[in-house]
Design a protein around this motif. Structure first.
Motif, PDB file in Angstrom:
ATOM      1  N   GLY A  96       0.805  -1.228   0.000  1.00  0.00           N
ATOM      2  CA  GLY A  96       0.000   0.000   0.000  1.00  0.00           C
ATOM      3  C   GLY A  96       0.835   1.274   0.000  1.00  0.00           C
ATOM      4  N   TYR A  97       2.156   1.159  -0.195  1.00  0.00           N
ATOM      5  CA  TYR A  97       2.999   2.365  -0.221  1.00  0.00           C
ATOM      6  C   TYR A  97       3.121   2.889  -1.655  1.00  0.00           C
ATOM      7  N   ASP A  98       3.263   4.215  -1.771  1.00  0.00           N
ATOM      8  CA  ASP A  98       3.364   4.821  -3.108  1.00  0.00           C
ATOM      9  C   ASP A  98       4.799   4.902  -3.612  1.00  0.00           C
ATOM     10  N   GLN A  99       5.721   5.098  -2.693  1.00  0.00           N
ATOM     11  CA  GLN A  99       7.118   5.348  -3.087  1.00  0.00           C
ATOM     12  C   GLN A  99       8.055   4.390  -2.382  1.00  0.00           C
ATOM     13  N   PHE A 100       9.123   4.049  -3.091  1.00  0.00           N
ATOM     14  CA  PHE A 100      10.192   3.339  -2.395  1.00  0.00           C
ATOM     15  C   PHE A 100      10.954   4.338  -1.554  1.00  0.00           C
ATOM     16  N   ARG A 101      11.470   3.884  -0.437  1.00  0.00           N
ATOM     17  CA  ARG A 101      12.354   4.750   0.331  1.00  0.00           C
ATOM     18  C   ARG A 101      13.755   4.639  -0.245  1.00  0.00           C
ATOM     19  N   SER A 102      14.593   5.593   0.176  1.00  0.00           N
ATOM     20  CA  SER A 102      15.942   5.676  -0.367  1.00  0.00           C
ATOM     21  C   SER A 102      16.663   4.324  -0.316  1.00  0.00           C
ATOM     22  N   GLY A 103      17.155   3.893  -1.453  1.00  0.00           N
ATOM     23  CA  GLY A 103      17.972   2.677  -1.511  1.00  0.00           C
ATOM     24  C   GLY A 103      17.177   1.400  -1.744  1.00  0.00           C
ATOM     25  N   GLN A 104      15.905   1.381  -1.376  1.00  0.00           N
ATOM     26  CA  GLN A 104      15.158   0.111  -1.461  1.00  0.00           C
ATOM     27  C   GLN A 104      15.112  -0.436  -2.890  1.00  0.00           C
ATOM     28  N   GLU A 105      14.765   0.446  -3.829  1.00  0.00           N
ATOM     29  CA  GLU A 105      14.577  -0.038  -5.198  1.00  0.00           C
ATOM     30  C   GLU A 105      15.896  -0.536  -5.786  1.00  0.00           C
ATOM     31  N   THR A 123      18.523   1.865  10.977  1.00  0.00           N
ATOM     32  CA  THR A 123      17.365   1.259  11.627  1.00  0.00           C
ATOM     33  C   THR A 123      16.089   1.938  11.111  1.00  0.00           C
ATOM     34  N   GLY A 124      15.106   1.147  10.818  1.00  0.00           N
ATOM     35  CA  GLY A 124      13.827   1.712  10.378  1.00  0.00           C
ATOM     36  C   GLY A 124      13.794   2.137   8.918  1.00  0.00           C
ATOM     37  N   ALA A 125      14.874   1.866   8.174  1.00  0.00           N
ATOM     38  CA  ALA A 125      14.941   2.324   6.776  1.00  0.00           C
ATOM     39  C   ALA A 125      13.998   1.526   5.873  1.00  0.00           C
ATOM     40  N   GLY A 126      13.646   0.317   6.329  1.00  0.00           N
ATOM     41  CA  GLY A 126      12.774  -0.521   5.507  1.00  0.00           C
ATOM     42  C   GLY A 126      13.555  -1.607   4.782  1.00  0.00           C
ATOM     43  N   LYS A 127      14.471  -2.242   5.488  1.00  0.00           N
ATOM     44  CA  LYS A 127      15.290  -3.278   4.854  1.00  0.00           C
ATOM     45  C   LYS A 127      14.460  -4.522   4.532  1.00  0.00           C
ATOM     46  N   SER A 128      13.449  -4.809   5.377  1.00  0.00           N
ATOM     47  CA  SER A 128      12.693  -6.060   5.174  1.00  0.00           C
ATOM     48  C   SER A 128      12.075  -6.124   3.778  1.00  0.00           C
ATOM     49  N   LEU A 129      11.622  -4.952   3.335  1.00  0.00           N
ATOM     50  CA  LEU A 129      10.969  -4.922   2.031  1.00  0.00           C
ATOM     51  C   LEU A 129      11.892  -5.347   0.882  1.00  0.00           C
ATOM     52  N   ASP A 219      19.572 -11.370   7.277  1.00  0.00           N
ATOM     53  CA  ASP A 219      19.191 -10.155   7.987  1.00  0.00           C
ATOM     54  C   ASP A 219      20.062 -10.039   9.240  1.00  0.00           C
ATOM     55  N   GLU A 220      20.256  -8.807   9.703  1.00  0.00           N
ATOM     56  CA  GLU A 220      21.107  -8.553  10.880  1.00  0.00           C
ATOM     57  C   GLU A 220      22.461  -9.242  10.674  1.00  0.00           C
ATOM     58  N   ALA A 221      23.035  -8.991   9.496  1.00  0.00           N
ATOM     59  CA  ALA A 221      24.223  -9.751   9.091  1.00  0.00           C
ATOM     60  C   ALA A 221      25.442  -9.492   9.988  1.00  0.00           C
ATOM     61  N   MET A 374      16.502  -5.482  18.840  1.00  0.00           N
ATOM     62  CA  MET A 374      16.779  -5.649  17.423  1.00  0.00           C
ATOM     63  C   MET A 374      15.531  -6.197  16.701  1.00  0.00           C
ATOM     64  N   GLY A 375      15.125  -5.516  15.648  1.00  0.00           N
ATOM     65  CA  GLY A 375      14.000  -6.000  14.843  1.00  0.00           C
ATOM     66  C   GLY A 375      12.639  -5.513  15.318  1.00  0.00           C
ATOM     67  N   ILE A 376      12.546  -4.979  16.550  1.00  0.00           N
ATOM     68  CA  ILE A 376      11.243  -4.488  17.027  1.00  0.00           C
ATOM     69  C   ILE A 376      10.812  -3.318  16.149  1.00  0.00           C
ATOM     70  N   ASP A 377       9.629  -3.455  15.567  1.00  0.00           N
ATOM     71  CA  ASP A 377       9.181  -2.424  14.636  1.00  0.00           C
ATOM     72  C   ASP A 377       7.828  -1.889  15.098  1.00  0.00           C
ATOM     73  N   LYS A 378       7.880  -0.986  16.063  1.00  0.00           N
ATOM     74  CA  LYS A 378       6.661  -0.318  16.542  1.00  0.00           C
ATOM     75  C   LYS A 378       6.812   1.124  16.125  1.00  0.00           C
ATOM     76  N   GLY A 401      17.579   3.297  17.725  1.00  0.00           N
ATOM     77  CA  GLY A 401      16.930   3.220  16.414  1.00  0.00           C
ATOM     78  C   GLY A 401      15.508   2.681  16.466  1.00  0.00           C
ATOM     79  N   ARG A 402      15.087   2.168  17.628  1.00  0.00           N
ATOM     80  CA  ARG A 402      13.688   1.716  17.763  1.00  0.00           C
ATOM     81  C   ARG A 402      12.751   2.910  17.796  1.00  0.00           C
ATOM     82  N   ALA A 403      13.279   4.093  18.155  1.00  0.00           N
ATOM     83  CA  ALA A 403      12.415   5.265  18.335  1.00  0.00           C
ATOM     84  C   ALA A 403      12.067   5.903  16.995  1.00  0.00           C
TER      85      ALA A 403
HETATM   86  N1  LIG Z   1       8.564   2.446   1.006  1.00  0.00           N
HETATM   87  C1  LIG Z   1       8.025   2.559   2.220  1.00  0.00           C
HETATM   88  N2  LIG Z   1       7.081   3.501   2.475  1.00  0.00           N
HETATM   89  C2  LIG Z   1       6.541   3.610   3.709  1.00  0.00           C
HETATM   90  N3  LIG Z   1       6.865   2.832   4.766  1.00  0.00           N
HETATM   91  C3  LIG Z   1       7.779   1.877   4.578  1.00  0.00           C
HETATM   92  C4  LIG Z   1       8.409   1.698   3.298  1.00  0.00           C
HETATM   93  N4  LIG Z   1       9.286   0.674   3.413  1.00  0.00           N
HETATM   94  C5  LIG Z   1       9.207   0.238   4.696  1.00  0.00           C
HETATM   95  N5  LIG Z   1       8.303   0.949   5.392  1.00  0.00           N
HETATM   96  C6  LIG Z   1       7.949   0.753   6.818  1.00  0.00           C
HETATM   97  O1  LIG Z   1       9.057   1.116   7.616  1.00  0.00           O
HETATM   98  C7  LIG Z   1       9.079   0.347   8.819  1.00  0.00           C
HETATM   99  C8  LIG Z   1      10.473  -0.166   9.105  1.00  0.00           C
HETATM  100  O2  LIG Z   1      10.787  -1.185   8.200  1.00  0.00           O
HETATM  101  P1  LIG Z   1      11.774  -2.396   8.587  1.00  0.00           P
HETATM  102  O3  LIG Z   1      11.316  -3.104   9.801  1.00  0.00           O
HETATM  103  O4  LIG Z   1      11.966  -3.178   7.351  1.00  0.00           O
HETATM  104  O5  LIG Z   1      13.095  -1.588   8.948  1.00  0.00           O
HETATM  105  P2  LIG Z   1      14.586  -2.120   9.026  1.00  0.00           P
HETATM  106  O6  LIG Z   1      15.397  -1.336   8.059  1.00  0.00           O
HETATM  107  O7  LIG Z   1      14.615  -3.597   8.896  1.00  0.00           O
HETATM  108  O8  LIG Z   1      15.009  -1.657  10.489  1.00  0.00           O
HETATM  109  P3  LIG Z   1      15.867  -2.454  11.623  1.00  0.00           P
HETATM  110  O9  LIG Z   1      17.309  -2.265  11.298  1.00  0.00           O
HETATM  111  O10 LIG Z   1      15.517  -1.713  12.866  1.00  0.00           O
HETATM  112  O11 LIG Z   1      15.423  -3.865  11.619  1.00  0.00           O
HETATM  113  C9  LIG Z   1       8.061  -0.767   8.635  1.00  0.00           C
HETATM  114  O12 LIG Z   1       6.935  -0.510   9.439  1.00  0.00           O
HETATM  115  C10 LIG Z   1       7.726  -0.714   7.163  1.00  0.00           C
HETATM  116  O13 LIG Z   1       6.417  -1.119   6.888  1.00  0.00           O
END
Ligand SMILES: Nc1ncnc2c1ncn2[C@@H]1O[C@H](COP(=O)(O)OP(=O)(O)OP(=O)(O)O)[C@@H](O)[C@H]1O
Ligand SMILES: [Mg+2]
Ligand SMILES: [Zn+2]
Length: 496
Positions: A96-105, A123-129, A219-221, A374-378, A401-403
């Motif tokens: 449901g996101y419109d844009q990739f965040r920096s580096g993801q694509e 942290t929080g950059a969106g690596k999982s995606l 992950d968490e290499a 590590m990995g907590i995504d709230k 980085g959890r904040a």
């Molecule tokens: N392109 C995007 N647009 C908006 N939100 C996004 C996008 N990509 C990821 N997110 C959201 O950002 C949050 C953080 O993503 P993620 O858990 O993958 O971070 P991370 O880089 O793995 O951080 P960490 O190092 O703390 O594990 C998630 O809730 C995710 O849904």
């Protein structure tokens, strides 16, 4: 004459190696998503076309073998391909996101082009995606190795809720269930499989033989490196994984790795000339402040002050010792603050319950040891307070980085004192390996120097990870001359 034109084997090898390196470089540039690099790639291809057309036939045949020609054609096709909207469509459709965040694509495109990739993103950059989208787009199965056993179920549930066919394999699963899951994995029922490094050997044979693996993500290499801050011996099971899985691209992800740790990860995993992405460590919405524990006010009272000024907000307080975490959580509760402790001394069910309470907002404050994090995504954690100095700058970066993962301003407050360094020395002395003990002592001292230094906190932290940053000017106590304790006390003084 004939002896001159006959290929000398060593020289032929040398030429072939040089061409292979050139092709790998061009391929990385073509997938980089960076216009400048793509132009360099065009130029490089042009040079090779010239070489091909002008080289004597014998040299051409020797140098440009079928594989090389095929690879060069692929690179050329990649450059000429129109912008790929498929990935963006998947981003919208699945997340449901419109844009990739920096580096993801760029990371996604790199692994989808079949190349190894090493991404260091904050942290929080969106690596999982970056592995979840390829899991869908590549077909077959993507295997993710993760140390976060306690979070795996939630992570799988979260992606499953978005329609990705996912499962996990770890020690929390009963033997019969594990077998069933593994056989379903072998039947190709899952696009995404999370696995813990512990017990990897149990699944490996089946995976190697029967599973149509397309991507391997670690992950968490940093956990593979003993020079990292959170070395997990089980991550050693991953050494040489790349070789075992042959031509499958490998994606290594971490938020915290110094240059030395990065090199160690590449070597340990046996990655092949990985394309590297490094995001900026600077998260301007995290307002860092540092407080020296002098006993005035006592640290417990300071915590209460800070929390009273943050009524209704969600946050984490990190303590070095379990007992302190329990005691502080009890004190907070006595003072009407919704708080629970979390540490490795609690049984699994209690830990899971408390983590879920926090995640779902039933508990506002979690008082934890390093076992939590590590990995907590709230998304709405408004503060992370370190009651004691963490063991290293890497730990600090991970934990704070959890904040503020929703991008809103959030406070990261670090309390420290020299006895914290001595406490870390105590743990260092327990290390059997002298080198690791020395390293731990040094990390604690670096952490202490960071706390004592009167320069921009963001600049110093980024600098530790090799990034040059200007002073933040607005997001740390040094740049803004902020006193968080005085600020917290102020509203109460006004009321009196
Ligand atoms: N392109 C995007 N647009 C908006 N939100 C996004 C996008 N990509 C990821 N997110 C959201 O950002 C949050 C953080 O993503 P993620 O858990 O993958 O971070 P991370 O880089 O793995 O951080 P960490 O190092 O703390 O594990 C998630 O809730 C995710 O849904
Ligand atoms: Mg992550
Ligand atoms: Zn600053």
């Amino acid at each position: 004459m004939s002896s001159k034109s006959a290929p000398i084997p060593a020289q032929a090898d040398h030429e072939a190696d040089a061409l292979a390196r050139e092709i790998a470089k061009l391929r990385a540039w073509a997938c980089s998503g960076n216009e400048h690099l793509r132009t360099l790639c065009q130029d490089g291809l042009q040079r090779l076309r010239l070489l091909y057309s002008q080289a004597p036939e014998e040299q051409r045949a020797r140098l440009f073998q079928a594989d090389s020609i095929r690879e060069l054609r692929e690179i050329s096709a990649r450059l000429e391909a129109p912008p790929d909207e498929t990935l963006r469509a998947l981003l919208k459709q699945i997340f449901g996101y419109d844009q990739f965040r920096s580096g993801q694509e760029q990371v996604i495109r790199t692994v989808m082009a079949g190349l190894d990739c090493f991404a260091v993103m904050p942290t929080g950059a969106g690596k999982s995606l970056t592995f979840q989208i390829p899991a869908r787009a590549l077909g077959g199965t993507t295997l993710v190795i993760s140390p976060l056993i306690a979070l795996m179920k939630d992570q799988v549930d979260a992606v499953a809720a978005r329609g990705i066919r996912a499962t996990y394999l770890n020690s929390s699963i009963e033997e019969s269930d594990r077998r069933q899951r593994l056989s379903a994995v072998c039947r190709g029922q899952f696009e995404l499989v999370y696995a813990a490094p512990e017990g990897l050997e149990l699944y490996l044979a089946a995976m190697l033989e029967n599973v149509d693996l397309r991507l391997l993500a670690v992950d968490e290499a940093h956990c593979i490196s003993e020079w990292g801050h959170d070395f997990r011996p089980a991550y050693r099971n991953l050494a040489g994984l790349k070789q075992r899985f042959g031509g499958i691209p490998l994606l290594a992800l971490t938020a915290t790795a110094t240059a030395r740790v990065q090199q160690d990860i590449v070597n340990q995993l046996g990655m092949e000339s990985p394309v590297r992405f490094q995001g900026s460590f600077f998260r301007p919405n995290l307002r860092i402040a540092v407080v020296k524990k002098t006993g005035h006010p006592p640290v417990g009272r300071a915590m209460l002050q800070l929390l009273r000024a943050r009524k209704g907000e969600s946050g984490i307080i990190y303590c070095l010792r379990r007992q302190d975490a329990d005691d502080l959580a009890a004190t907070l509760r006595e003072n009407g603050i919704s708080a629970e402790s979390y540490h490795a001394g609690l049984d699994n069910d209690t830990r899971h319950q408390r983590q879920e309470n926090f995640q779902k907002g039933r508990t506002l404050v979690i008082v934890a040891t390093v076992a939590f994090g590590m990995g907590i995504d709230k998304s709405n954690i408004r503060f992370v307070i370190h009651r004691d100095m963490p063991r290293s700058l890497e730990s600090l970066a991970q934990e704070m980085g959890r904040a503020g993962r929703d991008g809103q301003p959030s406070d990261c407050i670090l309390f420290y004192a020299w006895p914290d360094v001595l406490a870390h020395d105590f743990f260092a002395n327990e290390q059997k390996d002298d080198r690791l003990g020395d390293q731990r002592r040094e990390q604690a001292r670096r952490m202490y120097r960071f706390a004592e230094a009167m320069c921009c906190r963001h600049q110093a932290l980024a600098g530790y990870f090799g990034e040059h940053l200007a002073a933040c000017g607005s997001s740390c106590d040094v740049c803004t001359d902020r006193d968080v304790l005085a600020e917290a006390a102020a509203p109460r003084r006004k009321k009196r």
